[in-house]
Design a protein around this motif. Structure first.
Motif, PDB file in Angstrom:
ATOM      1  N   PHE A   1       0.840  -1.194   0.000  1.00  0.00           N
ATOM      2  CA  PHE A   1       0.000   0.000   0.000  1.00  0.00           C
ATOM      3  C   PHE A   1       0.874   1.242   0.000  1.00  0.00           C
ATOM      4  N   ARG A   2       0.401   2.290  -0.637  1.00  0.00           N
ATOM      5  CA  ARG A   2       1.026   3.608  -0.495  1.00  0.00           C
ATOM      6  C   ARG A   2       0.774   4.098   0.925  1.00  0.00           C
ATOM      7  N   SER A   3       1.522   5.096   1.358  1.00  0.00           N
ATOM      8  CA  SER A   3       1.185   5.784   2.603  1.00  0.00           C
ATOM      9  C   SER A   3      -0.036   6.646   2.307  1.00  0.00           C
ATOM     10  N   LEU A   4      -1.081   6.431   3.074  1.00  0.00           N
ATOM     11  CA  LEU A   4      -2.358   7.103   2.814  1.00  0.00           C
ATOM     12  C   LEU A   4      -2.596   8.225   3.813  1.00  0.00           C
ATOM     13  N   SER A   5      -3.118   9.332   3.328  1.00  0.00           N
ATOM     14  CA  SER A   5      -3.513  10.419   4.217  1.00  0.00           C
ATOM     15  C   SER A   5      -4.878  10.085   4.827  1.00  0.00           C
ATOM     16  N   GLU A   6      -5.205  10.755   5.911  1.00  0.00           N
ATOM     17  CA  GLU A   6      -6.528  10.564   6.528  1.00  0.00           C
ATOM     18  C   GLU A   6      -7.637  10.947   5.546  1.00  0.00           C
TER      19      GLU A   6
ATOM     20  N   ALA B   1     -10.599   8.532   4.341  1.00  0.00           N
ATOM     21  CA  ALA B   1     -12.005   8.942   4.461  1.00  0.00           C
ATOM     22  C   ALA B   1     -12.717   8.845   3.115  1.00  0.00           C
ATOM     23  N   TRP B   2     -12.043   9.241   2.036  1.00  0.00           N
ATOM     24  CA  TRP B   2     -12.631   9.143   0.693  1.00  0.00           C
ATOM     25  C   TRP B   2     -12.967   7.692   0.358  1.00  0.00           C
ATOM     26  N   TYR B   3     -12.008   6.796   0.603  1.00  0.00           N
ATOM     27  CA  TYR B   3     -12.244   5.399   0.247  1.00  0.00           C
ATOM     28  C   TYR B   3     -13.319   4.771   1.132  1.00  0.00           C
TER      29      TYR B   3
ATOM     30  N   ALA C   1     -12.342  -8.701   1.955  1.00  0.00           N
ATOM     31  CA  ALA C   1     -11.301  -9.029   2.917  1.00  0.00           C
ATOM     32  C   ALA C   1     -10.282  -7.900   2.959  1.00  0.00           C
ATOM     33  N   GLY C   2      -9.904  -7.499   4.151  1.00  0.00           N
ATOM     34  CA  GLY C   2      -8.933  -6.430   4.318  1.00  0.00           C
ATOM     35  C   GLY C   2      -9.509  -5.043   4.164  1.00  0.00           C
ATOM     36  N   GLY C   3     -10.754  -4.959   3.711  1.00  0.00           N
ATOM     37  CA  GLY C   3     -11.414  -3.667   3.591  1.00  0.00           C
ATOM     38  C   GLY C   3     -11.083  -2.880   2.340  1.00  0.00           C
ATOM     39  N   TYR C   4     -10.602  -3.570   1.284  1.00  0.00           N
ATOM     40  CA  TYR C   4     -10.324  -2.862   0.025  1.00  0.00           C
ATOM     41  C   TYR C   4     -10.500  -3.814  -1.147  1.00  0.00           C
ATOM     42  N   GLY C   5     -10.762  -3.235  -2.314  1.00  0.00           N
ATOM     43  CA  GLY C   5     -10.861  -3.993  -3.555  1.00  0.00           C
ATOM     44  C   GLY C   5      -9.817  -3.506  -4.539  1.00  0.00           C
ATOM     45  N   ALA C   6      -8.867  -4.362  -4.872  1.00  0.00           N
ATOM     46  CA  ALA C   6      -7.764  -3.979  -5.764  1.00  0.00           C
ATOM     47  C   ALA C   6      -8.242  -3.651  -7.174  1.00  0.00           C
ATOM     48  N   GLN C   7      -9.399  -4.197  -7.561  1.00  0.00           N
ATOM     49  CA  GLN C   7      -9.884  -4.027  -8.929  1.00  0.00           C
ATOM     50  C   GLN C   7     -10.808  -2.827  -9.083  1.00  0.00           C
ATOM     51  N   GLY C   8     -11.149  -2.176  -7.985  1.00  0.00           N
ATOM     52  CA  GLY C   8     -12.062  -1.036  -8.041  1.00  0.00           C
ATOM     53  C   GLY C   8     -11.358   0.245  -7.644  1.00  0.00           C
ATOM     54  N   LEU C   9     -12.051   1.069  -6.862  1.00  0.00           N
ATOM     55  CA  LEU C   9     -11.447   2.315  -6.393  1.00  0.00           C
ATOM     56  C   LEU C   9     -10.181   2.061  -5.587  1.00  0.00           C
ATOM     57  N   GLY C  10     -10.108   0.893  -4.969  1.00  0.00           N
ATOM     58  CA  GLY C  10      -8.949   0.535  -4.166  1.00  0.00           C
ATOM     59  C   GLY C  10      -7.649   0.493  -4.947  1.00  0.00           C
ATOM     60  N   MET C  11      -7.726   0.445  -6.269  1.00  0.00           N
ATOM     61  CA  MET C  11      -6.499   0.456  -7.077  1.00  0.00           C
ATOM     62  C   MET C  11      -5.682   1.714  -6.797  1.00  0.00           C
TER      63      MET C  11
ATOM     64  N   GLU D   1       0.485   0.389  -4.170  1.00  0.00           N
ATOM     65  CA  GLU D   1       1.763   0.776  -4.750  1.00  0.00           C
ATOM     66  C   GLU D   1       2.300  -0.338  -5.648  1.00  0.00           C
ATOM     67  N   GLY D   2       1.959  -1.583  -5.320  1.00  0.00           N
ATOM     68  CA  GLY D   2       2.423  -2.688  -6.144  1.00  0.00           C
ATOM     69  C   GLY D   2       1.881  -4.018  -5.680  1.00  0.00           C
ATOM     70  N   VAL D   3       1.932  -4.986  -6.598  1.00  0.00           N
ATOM     71  CA  VAL D   3       1.514  -6.357  -6.312  1.00  0.00           C
ATOM     72  C   VAL D   3       2.593  -7.282  -6.839  1.00  0.00           C
ATOM     73  N   GLU D   4       3.055  -8.175  -5.983  1.00  0.00           N
ATOM     74  CA  GLU D   4       3.986  -9.221  -6.406  1.00  0.00           C
ATOM     75  C   GLU D   4       3.207 -10.527  -6.418  1.00  0.00           C
ATOM     76  N   GLY D   5       3.153 -11.160  -7.582  1.00  0.00           N
ATOM     77  CA  GLY D   5       2.362 -12.373  -7.722  1.00  0.00           C
ATOM     78  C   GLY D   5       1.165 -12.108  -8.618  1.00  0.00           C
ATOM     79  N   ASP D   6       0.256 -13.044  -8.625  1.00  0.00           N
ATOM     80  CA  ASP D   6      -0.920 -12.982  -9.500  1.00  0.00           C
ATOM     81  C   ASP D   6      -1.920 -11.944  -8.975  1.00  0.00           C
ATOM     82  N   PHE D   7      -2.153 -10.905  -9.769  1.00  0.00           N
ATOM     83  CA  PHE D   7      -3.103  -9.862  -9.391  1.00  0.00           C
ATOM     84  C   PHE D   7      -4.478 -10.456  -9.068  1.00  0.00           C
TER      85      PHE D   7
END
Length: 187
Positions: free
Chosen positions: A124-129, A133-135, A145-155, A159-165
């Protein structure tokens, strides 16, 4: 035995898994497994496998696919947030750090059962408050799981993914395709 004679039964409530399999052209029937979200006291990778197995074993059919995804932050499971406040907490924990995402597969065919766990590393990038709040305000992370979706707004958070997206999205598509193909189940 081919894919057109009987559908692939997807034992999952995930619209993302359904969409990925439909995009490949598989004849598909979705069955919602019972009791899939129960907590078990297991390490993250073993938990993913146990939950995928429970889903798959709880559904009837010749060709059954189940999967479960667990976010692993230094051995601690971050499940689906219960509410926006917990979603905010998860994003603060993930901000500026790497974590693992384990997606377990359970595939039952007329001839065998395959169980595997695939792991990707997400930074993950370093995120501001304000970004958090936006997300959280989007509501997108509440059913993931984890509270985010890599394929949606969570992209925007990654910062990066190692392995199968697609392991991060919730289904290692290439591996599922190969397993089905090897067993004669074609889209």
């Amino acid at each position: 035995m081919g894919g057109r004679e009987s559908p692939l039964i997807l034992a999952s409530r995930s619209p993302r898994r359904k969409a990925l399999l439909e995009a490949l052209g598989y004849p598909l029937r979705v069955v919602f497994p019972e009791g899939e979200e129960e907590d078990l006291d297991l390490p993250p990778k073993a938990l993913a496998q146990a939950l995928a197995r429970r889903k798959g074993e709880g559904v009837e059919g010749d060709w059954v696919l189940a999967a479960d995804t667990v976010v692993d932050l230094e051995g601690k499971v971050l499940g689906k947030p219960q509410d926006p406040e917990e979603n905010r907490l998860f994003l603060r924990l993930l901000s500026g750090r790497a974590h693992l995402v384990h997606t377990a597969l359970y595939l039952r065919t007329p001839h065998d059962v395959v169980e595997e766990v695939h792991t990707a590393r997400v930074r993950f990038r370093s995120l501001s408050e304000e970004e958090i709040a936006w997300y959280v305000g989007s509501g997108e992370g509440l059913d993931k799981a984890g509270g985010y979706g890599a394929q949606g707004l969570g992209m925007a958070l990654l910062e990066g993914v190692e392995g199968d997206f697609y392991t991060v999205v919730g289904l290692p598509v290439s591996r599922v395709f190969a397993l089905l193909w090897e067993r004669g189940f074609r889209p």
